[in-house]
Design an enzyme around this catalytic site. Structure first.
Site, PDB file in Angstrom:
ATOM      1  N   HIS A  32     -21.014  68.604   4.679  1.00 20.35           N
ATOM      2  CA  HIS A  32     -21.441  68.688   3.283  1.00 20.35           C
ATOM      3  C   HIS A  32     -22.618  69.659   3.148  1.00 20.35           C
ATOM      4  CE1 HIS A  32     -19.714  64.712   4.117  1.00 20.35           C
ATOM      5  NE2 HIS A  32     -19.262  64.721   2.877  1.00 20.35           N
ATOM      6  N   HIS A 260     -19.488  70.415  -2.216  1.00 25.03           N
ATOM      7  CA  HIS A 260     -19.963  69.089  -1.801  1.00 25.03           C
ATOM      8  C   HIS A 260     -19.518  68.743  -0.381  1.00 25.03           C
ATOM      9  CE1 HIS A 260     -20.898  64.808  -1.793  1.00 25.03           C
ATOM     10  NE2 HIS A 260     -19.661  64.607  -1.354  1.00 25.03           N
ATOM     11  N   GLU A 396     -26.659  39.339  -3.679  1.00 29.89           N
ATOM     12  CA  GLU A 396     -26.261  39.295  -2.268  1.00 29.89           C
ATOM     13  C   GLU A 396     -26.174  40.679  -1.634  1.00 29.89           C
ATOM     14  OE1 GLU A 396     -24.516  35.649  -4.273  1.00 29.89           O
ATOM     15  OE2 GLU A 396     -24.528  37.805  -4.693  1.00 29.89           O
ATOM     16  N   HIS A 458     -14.437  28.771  -4.011  1.00 26.61           N
ATOM     17  CA  HIS A 458     -15.677  28.578  -3.267  1.00 26.61           C
ATOM     18  C   HIS A 458     -15.441  28.089  -1.832  1.00 26.61           C
ATOM     19  CE1 HIS A 458     -17.594  29.311  -7.034  1.00 26.61           C
ATOM     20  NE2 HIS A 458     -18.783  28.943  -6.610  1.00 26.61           N
TER      21      HIS A 458
END
Length: 639
Positions: A32, A260, A396, A458
């Site tokens: 890059h 890029h 999280e 869950h």
């Protein structure tokens, strides 16, 4: 204030840096070039603001520099080389080659000067927040021994990733005035102009999160220098929005998304060098005057390091610093558990965490808004930024990446916690921690269908198989409080991340377990009356079920032994002869998870064939076949 001669020198440095990066990508024929060339002006000025010592790269009060975008790796390596780190010109020429010191994306412990493996976009900005949080806590513990800044270079992609929102929200909440993020705003992603998918007002977003925001021309040396000077004295985290042009200096590809992720091409580089006054045929060339100026970063860093050493000599925090740098695990006094009682491993783990924290001043951590359920509060030890408990909020993703930075900072042993099913949100950070072999401890509770009425959403089923498959990560699923202690004794000595998968429901305590038993991953929990016809392998809450099943099988004349496997990973690292010594007769593995990995050891696996359901844990275990009756039936059918 920079004068015109300095600006002229800065321009020569920046252009030299641009073409050094372009040559690296070209010789590798991959990589890059765009971001490194666009960031070259900022990188040159930043070098005069940093306190880094290449001769002492682990100096604890150094500034931390994080490149969140791995696509700027050519720039990172070029700077490390020019600043005096152990990265040679030959290393630059070996960019992206097998076995080189300069891999495609920077890796911690692989290349001197790399603070952290950032990997996927967004991780690095969260890592930088983690370093800044570590710096704040260290400063509150160690006083004037810690005064460094944290710098992060990020791009459009980093700010599009959700983890950047989570981490920057937390940084603003805590007013982390030691954090400076430079946003390379070139408005280009792989698919073209950012406008195809990204149009929010970044300035307003960060101001709403409690940051100070500065906007500059990322190619104006004066503006860059003034912005960095202002950022260093702010009382908030600072975002510097630097408007840049991708592949600046390239004649035909400047500003194009085509620069890029592909080499510019030999002719393009030669034509661009000629236009800026460089010899078009010289490759990897940096003029002597520019090299000398790049060395200023090293000289400034060495001076800052020496001044810090004078402060250290007089400091009354010297012994605390030493204790944090070199934790003594022998000082930990683990709790004694009443073997007549039943205790959930999440609860016994909470007592163990507190015992460790009392002995080790660098042991810190927290939960993603679940501390009462995870049992992770360090009692009486206060809250960040002055205490050792962290409230990550419901973040999280950011929690995982922040913990990685704490582990790499050099003073801390961090843990972070959530429900096991939400470990999915942590997975990219856990993977990077595993790549780095960073010492992060994951506390994942509510480990199975025993979660009960919360239902299938869950109840973790496939997660433990995923993390067992992750190299360098040691996963522990202790069967009781005493085994939990032994797991921690082993985990603290492992050079790498460890995960504790813990029960919500109470489990009986079976007796003392030694560190040596857990070190090998598995051991005989209950011997059979004679040579075993059946071996029951089990982990966590299913060990107690295996013991009851073995008793019933023995009563029916079938010799059965039980092997507890607190760490499947450690067991698979042992010699085959040791594993074979445990696996006698018909081998049946029992675990309330998908458990496909058990087929490497077992003839039969009693596990989950699908997702769980909503209902009381004991009813679900019975329904899904985790009962003495079913295990006895399957064992007899398969003998």
């Amino acid at each position: 204030m920079l004068d015109q001669n300095e600006i002229k020198e800065y321009q020569l440095m920046a252009d030299s840096l641009r073409f050094l990066c372009a040559d690296m990508v070209q010789i590798a024929n991959s990589g890059h070039p765009g971001a490194p060339m666009g960031l070259a002006d900022i990188a040159v000025v930043l070098g005069y603001h940093l306190h880094l010592n290449p001769k002492n790269p682990q100096w604890i009060n150094r500034d931390r520099l994080v490149f969140s975008g791995g696509h700027a790796s050519a720039l990172v390596y070029s700077l490390l080389h020019l600043w005096g780190f152990d990265v040679s010109l030959e290393d630059l020429k070996a960019f992206r080659s097998f076995g080189s010191k300069t891999p495609g994306h920077p890796e911690y412990k692989h290349t001197p000067g790399i603070e952290i493996t950032t990997g996927p976009l967004g991780q690095g900005i969260a890592n930088a927040v983690g370093f800044a949080m570590a710096g704040k806590l260290a400063q509150n513990m160690l006083g004037d021994l810690i005064s460094h800044k944290v710098y992060c270079l990020c791009g459009d992609g980093d700010l599009e990733e959700g983890i950047s929102y989570e981490s920057c929200s937390l940084a603003g909440h805590h007013s982390l005035d030691n954090l400076i993020v430079i946003y390379d705003s070139n408005n280009i992603t792989i698919e073209g102009d950012c406008g195809v998918a990204f149009s929010e007002n970044i300035k307003m977003r960060f101001e709403a999160q409690g940051w100070e925001v500065l906007e500059i021309d990322g190619h104006n040396f004066m503006q860059i220098d003034l912005a960095l000077s202002k950022a260093k004295v702010s009382n908030k985290p600072v975002l510097i929005i630097a408007k840049t042009t991708i592949a600046k200096g390239s004649i035909h590809l400047s500003g194009s998304h085509k620069s890029h992720g592909s080499p510019l091409g030999e002719s393009e580089i030669e034509e661009s060098k000629k236009a800026l006054g460089f010899d078009s045929k010289l490759k990897f060339f940096v003029p002597d005057s520019a090299r000398i100026r790049f060395k200023n970063t090293q000289e400034l860093g060495e001076l800052a390091n020496k001044e810090w050493e004078k402060i250290l000599v007089k400091s009354d925090k010297k012994s605390l610093l030493e204790a944090m740098l070199n934790p003594d695990f022998s000082k930990i006094e683990y709790p004694n558990f009443d073997e007549t009682k039943s205790v959930a491993t999440r609860a016994s783990n909470g007592e163990i965490l507190n015992a460790i924290a009392k002995a080790l001043p660098g042991f810190i951590g927290g939960s993603a808004d679940l501390a009462p359920s995870n049992n992770t509060e360090l009692k009486g030890m206060g809250d960040f930024p002055k205490g050792r408990n962290f409230h990550f909020g419901i973040r999280e993703h950011a929690m995982g990446a922040i913990s990685n930075a704490f582990a790499n900072y050099g003073l801390f042993l961090p843990f972070c916690a959530t429900f096991f099913v939400f470990s999915d949100y942590l997975s990219p950070s856990v993977r990077v921690a595993s790549l780095m072999k960073s010492k992060v401890f994951y506390v994942w509770t509510h480990d199975s269908i025993g979660v009960g009425e919360d239902g299938a959403t869950h109840q973790p089923i496939e997660q433990i198989s995923h993390f067992r498959a992750m190299p360098n990560l040691s996963v522990f699923r202790p069967s009781d409080a005493n085994e939990n202690i032994a797991c921690w004794q082993v985990a603290l000595e492992i050079e790498g991340p460890c995960a504790f998968v813990l029960s919500r429901q109470n489990l009986p305590i079976f007796g003392k377990v030694t560190k040596e038993q857990v070190k090998k991953g598995a051991y005989v929990k209950q011997e059979s009356s004679k040579e075993p016809q059946i071996t029951l392998l089990a982990t966590g809450s299913e060990v107690e079920l295996a013991l009851r099943s073995a008793k019933e099988l023995e009563s029916q004349g079938l010799a059965t032994q039980v092997v507890s496997v607190p760490s499947y990973d450690l067991l698979m690292q042992q010699e085959k002869t040791y594993r074979d010594s445990l696996l006698k007769g018909k081998v049946i593995a029992i675990e309330a998870s998908r458990g496909l990995e058990w087929y490497a050891l077992a003839d039969i696996v009693i596990g989950m064939q699908g997702f769980g359901a909503s209902g009381k844990g004991e009813i679900l275990f019975e329904h899904f076949g985790f009962s003495v009756e079913n295990i006895v039936k399957i064992a007899k059918e398969n003998l």
